[in-house]
Design an enzyme around this catalytic site. Structure first.
Site, PDB file in Angstrom:
ATOM      1  N   SER A 180       0.010 -20.711 -15.819  1.00  0.00           N
ATOM      2  CA  SER A 180       1.313 -21.081 -15.129  1.00  0.00           C
ATOM      3  C   SER A 180       1.441 -20.072 -14.153  1.00  0.00           C
ATOM      4  O   SER A 180       2.190 -20.217 -13.106  1.00  0.00           O
ATOM      5  CB  SER A 180       2.506 -21.242 -15.905  1.00  0.00           C
ATOM      6  N   HIS A 208       0.228 -27.385 -16.903  1.00  0.00           N
ATOM      7  CA  HIS A 208       0.295 -27.565 -15.573  1.00  0.00           C
ATOM      8  C   HIS A 208      -1.024 -28.442 -15.061  1.00  0.00           C
ATOM      9  O   HIS A 208      -1.050 -28.480 -13.720  1.00  0.00           O
ATOM     10  CB  HIS A 208       0.205 -26.178 -14.976  1.00  0.00           C
ATOM     11  N   LYS A 239       6.783 -31.991 -14.985  1.00  0.00           N
ATOM     12  CA  LYS A 239       6.180 -31.357 -13.939  1.00  0.00           C
ATOM     13  C   LYS A 239       5.611 -32.640 -12.911  1.00  0.00           C
ATOM     14  O   LYS A 239       6.440 -33.162 -12.242  1.00  0.00           O
ATOM     15  CB  LYS A 239       4.979 -30.438 -14.651  1.00  0.00           C
TER      16      LYS A 239
END
Length: 377
Positions: A180, A208, A239
């Site tokens: 990240s 991610h 996300k």
């Protein structure tokens, strides 16, 4: 009475470590409106621009109407489970070709709950040094031992496994896929080889990477053809999916164990039904159509020297990092300083986070400002 806390806060301020919650006038899928300025948002995890998107929201509500409420008002094991929760879990299990899936309230809840539950007394975890704080906290809450190997150093990991594995009952290797704060990618193929050689359980956090990598957007494990080899895969909806919550997919015995032993699952009020429905709707109806724009975003990241859509611009000093963010703000970019303990001391940075709506022409001035600090290969 509170003098100790006041002194600590003053020390944080003097060392440019002090954090404050920022409030925005408004934001959309690409920009934030802050202190009267319209700024290109380079600090968001809204990778596919599904969050803060009026068109997406209107389409979802048109499809779903008022079918789902805004609160579950109960834990999953009480009255907090509606059919849509099982439907999303089954959808995820099918996509990943795993036996079972389980929803968590956030990626933090998932990582803390998984490690703390599965790793018991007499067990051991081998964790990448740069793994997310939620993974570290989960290890610390577990009953087992843990070792942190140097970042992405497979030789060091094997040396640890060779020396320590036989001293413990169950062994886990835990890593992020896309890290990240650095944007680089774990050597998952080698980790799988070591898993098989040393009889370990592998857990990969795709927070991610889910919605970004892979033909179907399932993450790096999919892209590398490792879905079958990785025991537990963690992903988030907050996300790329633009919703809320997280999930884990894997063997039924492990997921059933988490249902019975993971405290962050058992003792949390379930996700709002409308968010569960929205996550399912996005994955079914929107994610399959994102391949080309995901590839374009990743190519832009590669132009900046990154292996992913996350570009670390390491400044080093806290004060200089804060100052650089202010310069970027004055030039129309919203960025945030990333400082210890999030990253190691001396590596304070600006984390540029690309989203699929950003064009390279919009980053020309940013390149000129950051100059030699960019990790351009």
């Amino acid at each position: 009475m509170y003098s100790d806390y006041s002194q600590i806060l003053e020390c944080l301020k003097s060392d440019f470590h002090y954090r404050q919650v920022k409030g925005f006038e408004s934001k959309d899928e690409k920009y934030v409106y802050y202190k009267g300025k319209k700024l290109l948002n380079l600090s968001s995890n809204n990778y596919l621009n599904f969050a803060d998107n009026n068109h997406i929201t209107e389409e979802f509500l048109s499809d779903m109407g008022a079918k789902y409420s805004f609160g579950s008002a109960s834990a999953r094991l009480l009255t907090g489970t509606l059919p849509v929760y099982f439907e999303l879990e089954q959808l995820l299990a099918n996509l990943y070709q795993k036996e079972s899936a389980l929803l968590f309230n956030s990626g933090y809840h998932a990582n803390v709950g998984i490690s703390a539950a599965l790793c018991q007394k007499g067990d051991v975890i081998f964790s990448d040094k740069l793994n997310h704080a939620s993974i570290i906290d989960g290890m610390q809450l577990s009953g087992g031992k843990f070792f942190r190997y140097p970042h992405n150093d497979m030789e060091a990991l094997e040396n640890l496994l060779s020396r320590e594995r036989n001293n413990y009952k169950n062994a886990f290797i835990i890593t992020e896929s896309v890290f990240s704060m650095d944007g680089d990618i774990a050597n998952l193929k080698r980790i799988v080889e070591l898993k098989e050689k040393y009889n370990c359980i592998v857990i990969v956090d795709e927070a991610h990477a889910f919605g970004v990598f892979g033909q179907k957007g399932l993450g790096v494990c999919e892209q590398l053809g490792l879905l079958e080899k990785v025991d537990l895969i963690v992903g988030t909806f907050g996300k790329a999916i633009g919703s809320m919550g997280a999930f884990v997919v894997g063997a039924s015995v492990l997921v059933d164990f988490l249902v019975n032993k993971s405290r962050s699952f058992i003792f949390s009020t379930a996700l709002p039904p409308i968010n569960v429905a929205f996550s399912k709707w996005i994955i079914e109806n929107k994610l399959p159509n994102t391949f080309e724009k995901r590839q374009k975003m990743l190519e832009l990241g590669r132009c900046f020297g990154s292996d992913s859509h996350i570009i670390p611009v390491i400044i080093g000093d806290n004060a200089n990092t804060v100052e650089m963010c202010d310069i970027l703000y004055q030039n129309g970019y919203f960025t945030l300083p990333i400082r210890p303990p999030t990253v190691p001391v001396g590596t304070s940075r600006i984390r540029l986070s690309l989203t699929c709506g950003i064009e390279d022409v919009e980053l020309v001035i940013l390149k000129e400002i950051l100059g030699a600090n960019l990790p351009i290969k």
